[in-house]
Design an enzyme around this catalytic site. Structure first.
Site, PDB file in Angstrom:
ATOM      1  N   SER A   1     -27.220  54.411  15.186  1.00 48.54           N
ATOM      2  CA  SER A   1     -26.843  54.188  13.787  1.00 48.54           C
ATOM      3  C   SER A   1     -26.821  52.710  13.467  1.00 48.54           C
ATOM      4  CB  SER A   1     -25.427  54.717  13.530  1.00 48.54           C
ATOM      5  OG  SER A   1     -25.334  56.069  13.806  1.00 48.54           O
TER       6      SER A   1
ATOM      7  N   HIS B   1     -33.290  58.354  12.922  1.00 47.98           N
ATOM      8  CA  HIS B   1     -31.853  58.393  12.621  1.00 47.98           C
ATOM      9  C   HIS B   1     -31.524  59.639  11.807  1.00 47.98           C
ATOM     10  CE1 HIS B   1     -28.103  56.556  10.596  1.00 47.98           C
ATOM     11  NE2 HIS B   1     -27.791  57.018  11.781  1.00 47.98           N
TER      12      HIS B   1
ATOM     13  N   GLU C   1     -34.141  58.998   8.924  1.00 49.62           N
ATOM     14  CA  GLU C   1     -34.717  57.666   8.703  1.00 49.62           C
ATOM     15  C   GLU C   1     -35.628  57.352   9.892  1.00 49.62           C
ATOM     16  OE1 GLU C   1     -31.123  55.555   6.149  1.00 49.62           O
ATOM     17  OE2 GLU C   1     -31.024  55.468   8.324  1.00 49.62           O
TER      18      GLU C   1
ATOM     19  N   ASN D   1     -26.680  53.747   5.667  1.00 48.77           N
ATOM     20  CA  ASN D   1     -25.445  53.096   6.106  1.00 48.77           C
ATOM     21  C   ASN D   1     -25.281  51.695   5.503  1.00 48.77           C
ATOM     22  OD1 ASN D   1     -24.511  55.256   7.491  1.00 48.77           O
ATOM     23  ND2 ASN D   1     -25.152  54.553   9.510  1.00 48.77           N
TER      24      ASN D   1
END
Ligand code: NAD
Length: 275
Positions: free
Chosen positions: A112, A133, A145, A183
């Site tokens: 992450s 991801h 991702e 994120n």
């Protein structure tokens, strides 16, 4: 699939459900069996709810083989890693995977917050190393991702993209920048939400009510943090802060205290709300 914890078990489930022969690897037989039980439980529930036939469940589970040895990855086309979120163990693993796997195998990390390029540096074929991801829970959330490190080849990125599409996911391409896409946006945003609680003297219930009803969020920020896990969020937040240095990225004191007190959200039974 290397690492069959929260994310790895979910990704392995996605893989077997989409028809791929899948090798799962944990560090003990006990952890392997725990992962099989988890996957079995989700698939069996899908059968009960008539979203899947018994035969499809049986076939999917039949595609999963479990091992504690990396040697079983010798024939894999794609290896996805979801072990502990620390650079050194990931680098050790990728160096070992390079030794074991074919030269054309794509090596993907589900990190992450770590740099995909740094993980790739542990190998001599960075062009085959990418990020994939997934989001938690992996069998449910569609986004993946696909992260290109500075040296990733178009071929490796495209192959991972197509794999995710065939698995029924919604892949996006992005670069190896801190927090990738979601994120990078969501972590400082959730931190702002938590700061508002104390700055404006608002309750978690009212904050969630405000954001769902006023901003159209499908879920309130406090409920979302409880679902993600306070410890997971704090860890990712610290990593983003270290990489980008912006004050908003640092975890708010309230979250750090919740983590210290073991109030981790749904998984501990207590977070902003009780479960
Ligand atoms: N939990 C999330 O919401 C989430 C979301 C997206 C990405 N991720 C990332 O996915 C990865 C895994 O996260 P998780 O939440 O599934 O963690 P987890 O702790 O649930 O699972 C990690 C698994 O890896 C195994 N493991 C630990 N160290 C190992 C090593 N050195 N070699 C081999 N196996 C090892 C452990 O036995 C464990 O089962 C991390 O990189 C994390 O940042 C997590």
């Amino acid at each position: 699939m290397v690492g069959l914890g929260t994310m790895g078990a979910g990704i392995a489930q996605v893989s077997v459900q989409s028809g791929h022969e899948t090798v799962g690897r944990e560090i003990s037989d006990e952890l392997n069996e725990r992962a099989r039980t988890t996957i079995d439980r989700y698939l069996s529930r899908a059968v009960e709810k008539e979203r899947m036939s018994q035969a499809d469940r049986d076939e999917a589970l039949g595609r999963l083989s479990l091992t504690t040895s990396l040697d079983e990855f010798a024939d894999c086309d794609l290896v996805i890693e979801a072990i502990v979120e620390e650079l050194e163990p990931k680098q050790e693993l990728f160096a070992e995977l390079e030794r074991v796997c074919r030269p054309d195998t794509i090596l993907a990390t589900n990190t992450s917050a770590l740099s995909v390029s740094k993980i790739a540096q542990a190998t001599t074929r960075s062009e085959r190393v990418i990020g994939m991801h997934f989001f938690n829970p992996a069998p449910v959330l569609p986004l993946v991702e696909i992260v290109r490190n500075e040296q990733s080849s178009d071929e490796a990125v495209d192959a991972a993209y197509r794999w995710a599409e065939r698995a029924g996911k919604q892949p996006v391409r992005c670069n190896d920048t801190p927090g990738f896409i979601v994120n990078r946006v969501l972590i400082p945003l959730l931190n702002d939400c938590v700061r508002v609680l104390d700055e404006a003297g608002v309750t978690p219930e009212d904050l969630d009510k405000a954001m769902t009803n006023g901003a159209g969020w499908p879920m309130g920020p406090c409920a979302l943090l409880d679902l993600v896990g306070i410890d997971i969020h704090v860890h990712a937040s610290e990593a983003l802060h270290a990489a980008l240095g912006e004050a908003r990225m640092a975890p708010p004191e309230r979250l750090v205290e919740m983590q210290r007190a073991g109030k981790l959200g749904r998984k501990s039974g207590e977070g902003f709300f009780s479960y």
